[in-house]
Design an enzyme around this catalytic site. Structure first.
Site, short mmCIF file in Angstrom:
data_model
loop_
_atom_site.label_atom_id
_atom_site.label_comp_id
_atom_site.label_asym_id
_atom_site.label_seq_id
_atom_site.Cartn_x
_atom_site.Cartn_y
_atom_site.Cartn_z
N HIS A 42 0.90 -1.32 -0.09
CA HIS A 42 0.15 -0.05 0.08
C HIS A 42 0.95 1.21 0.01
O HIS A 42 0.46 2.32 -0.61
CB HIS A 42 -0.89 0.32 1.14
CG HIS A 42 -0.38 -0.51 2.39
ND1 HIS A 42 -0.15 -1.83 2.84
CD2 HIS A 42 0.09 0.40 3.44
CE1 HIS A 42 0.35 -1.79 4.00
NE2 HIS A 42 0.36 -0.64 4.43
N HIS A 48 -22.41 0.32 18.06
CA HIS A 48 -22.36 -0.58 19.26
C HIS A 48 -23.19 -1.84 18.95
O HIS A 48 -24.64 -1.34 18.01
CB HIS A 48 -22.76 0.01 20.46
CG HIS A 48 -22.99 -1.00 21.45
ND1 HIS A 48 -22.00 -1.69 22.33
CD2 HIS A 48 -24.06 -1.69 22.06
CE1 HIS A 48 -22.32 -2.45 23.12
NE2 HIS A 48 -23.73 -2.47 22.91
#
Length: 478
Positions: free
Chosen positions: A328, A451
């Site tokens: 990358h 969450h």
């Protein structure tokens, strides 16, 4: 003289092919030279990463991890399976198919973007000319306004352990085993050595990793490195530090490795040995005399911050230049260089390049470790949150590991983020983005995280910098 191009890229690995596609998207006439051929003798793109590096190793890591999960962990989840078997040949076939799909995909992208694929070995000549020698031995010379060198790197070989067909292999050879060796030795406890050792350890090999250095993963935050060594040892990897290999012998189709450690001279016999002691830049027959491109004392092509070499109009990117040898990083340099050639004001932030070790759990980091930050003169604050306190990690049956945020105590600016745990390689992108935008720990702490997710561990670690983590008991300030 053959065609003239705006840009010729030498090398079609993750740096080179990205540079070529980007330059073509910006309207330039582009050619990309590649010499890599597959087992059928056909030119393939993607370089080390796609052919014998990142992608095939991840295919094996994923398969071997699923095998261990099914064999050892499913019953805890209420899934009863019996007689779980591993078919190594089928695993290898899937790996080959994955590689073929991706390398073929790059060839298709070249066609879609109008990149001319030149097959053969590229050599830079003076005056921004590139000589391409085909697989038939015939050569042709092309001219370009700009040349991008992306020739990559090759594994380092060491005299005490010369490669021996089928017995002593490098990282590429370790991806080709057709059977599980009973006793496997690995020289080098770096990223590649730990990943390949993990694959074959999961499949049943007794793996011994010999590392010459006295410290384990010295580039990683000490707290994370210590946890990594503990967890990998628990899985069965026998990691021996301060073990310097001095020689090898082949006896009765076995490899006898001689090494020294704090106890003196040692000897151990393996069925196969993998040499993973690093990589070196590949510049063999790459540069003709008079190009003006210079190498440093370690063999890397010298470049400035924008990957410009000493020769005007000649750039170099990826593993062949300074910086971490990461796909990358090379890709981002390729994007930057293409933009600069097009006249844009592009730059790259070398302080925000993530690193990942794809073991299980994964290890990932960006920026400075706590130790590096202190060495650089920062007064440091840090926050740590264990995966064992994460609801999602509990639900995933993946409570090993932690997230850690390191900050400058005077400004709260994030200096580094370090994670060991399930999907750490994905989670670290949050740290990269935070550092790219110069965020403080408070910025992360005030951000709303979904969450239940593993990402909440990063949120809680940021909160923990000031002792405000919610889902654990914070350390009391002295």
């Amino acid at each position: 003289m053959a065609d003239k191009f705006d840009v010729i890229v030498i090398g079609a690995g993750p740096g080179g092919y990205v540079a070529a596609i980007r330059a073509a998207q910006l309207g330039m006439k582009v050619a990309c030279v590649e010499k890599w051929v597959n087992k059928s003798g056909k030119t393939v793109h993607g370089g080390t990463c796609l052919n014998v590096g990142c992608i095939p190793s991840k295919a094996l890591l994923e398969t071997s991890h699923k095998y261990v999960e099914a064999r050892d962990d499913y019953s805890e989840l209420g899934i009863e399976v019996s007689d779980v078997q591993m078919d190594v040949k089928k695993m290898m076939a899937r790996k080959e198919k994955t590689v073929a799909n991706l390398t073929g995909g790059i060839s298709a992208l070249f066609k879609a973007n109008g990149v001319t694929a030149l097959e053969g070995t590229g050599k830079l000549l003076p005056g921004k000319k590139v000589e391409v020698t085909g697989h038939d031995g015939n050569s042709e010379t092309y001219e370009a306004e700009n040349v991008v060198i992306a020739s990559g790197s090759v594994p380092v070989e060491i005299p005490p352990a010369p490669l021996t067909e089928g017995l002593i292999v490098d990282s590429s050879g370790a991806l080709e085993f057709q059977d599980v060796p009973k006793r496997l030795g690995v020289i080098g406890a770096g990223v590649i050595g730990l990943e390949l050792g993990s694959v074959w350890n999961r499949l049943g090999s007794e793996v011994t990793v010999l590392e010459a250095m006295d410290s384990f993963l010295p580039v990683v935050d000490e707290q994370i490195a210590k946890e990594t060594k503990k967890l990998l040892g628990k899985q069965g990897l026998d990691i021996r530090l301060g073990a310097r290999v001095t020689g090898t012998d082949i006896k009765d189709n076995e490899v006898v490795v001689k090494y020294t450690d704090s106890s003196g001279e040692q000897e151990q016999t393996f069925d196969k040995l993998i040499v993973c002691v690093g990589r070196r830049p590949y510049t063999q027959n790459l540069l003709a005399d008079g190009t003006g491109v210079e190498l440093d004392e370690r063999g890397f092509i010298q470049v400035d911050d924008t990957c410009q070499t000493n020769a005007p109009g000649v750039f170099a990117i990826g593993d062949v230049v300074r910086g971490p040898m990461l796909a990358h990083k090379g890709s981002e340099e390729g994007m930057m260089v293409a933009d600069i050639i097009h006249g844009e004001k592009a730059q790259m932030n070398y302080d925000a390049i993530p690193s990942v070790i794809y073991t299980a759990p994964e290890v990932a980091w960006v920026g400075m470790s706590e130790q590096q930050a202190k060495k650089e003169g920062f007064e440091v604050k840090s926050g740590v949150f264990p995966f064992s306190a994460s609801g999602r990690a509990m639900a995933n049956n993946a409570t090993e590991g932690m997230a850690k945020v390191v900050t400058d105590a005077s400004t709260d600016r994030i200096l580094g983020v370090h994670i060991i745990g399930q999907h750490a390689g994905e989670l670290i992108a949050q740290g990269v983005i935070a550092m790219e935008f110069g965020s403080s720990a408070e910025d992360l702490a005030l951000t709303c995280f979904a969450h239940p997710t593993l990402s909440e561990a990063v949120h809680e670690a940021a909160l923990a910098v000031e002792g405000h983590a919610i889902h654990m008991a914070n350390r009391k300030k002295r």
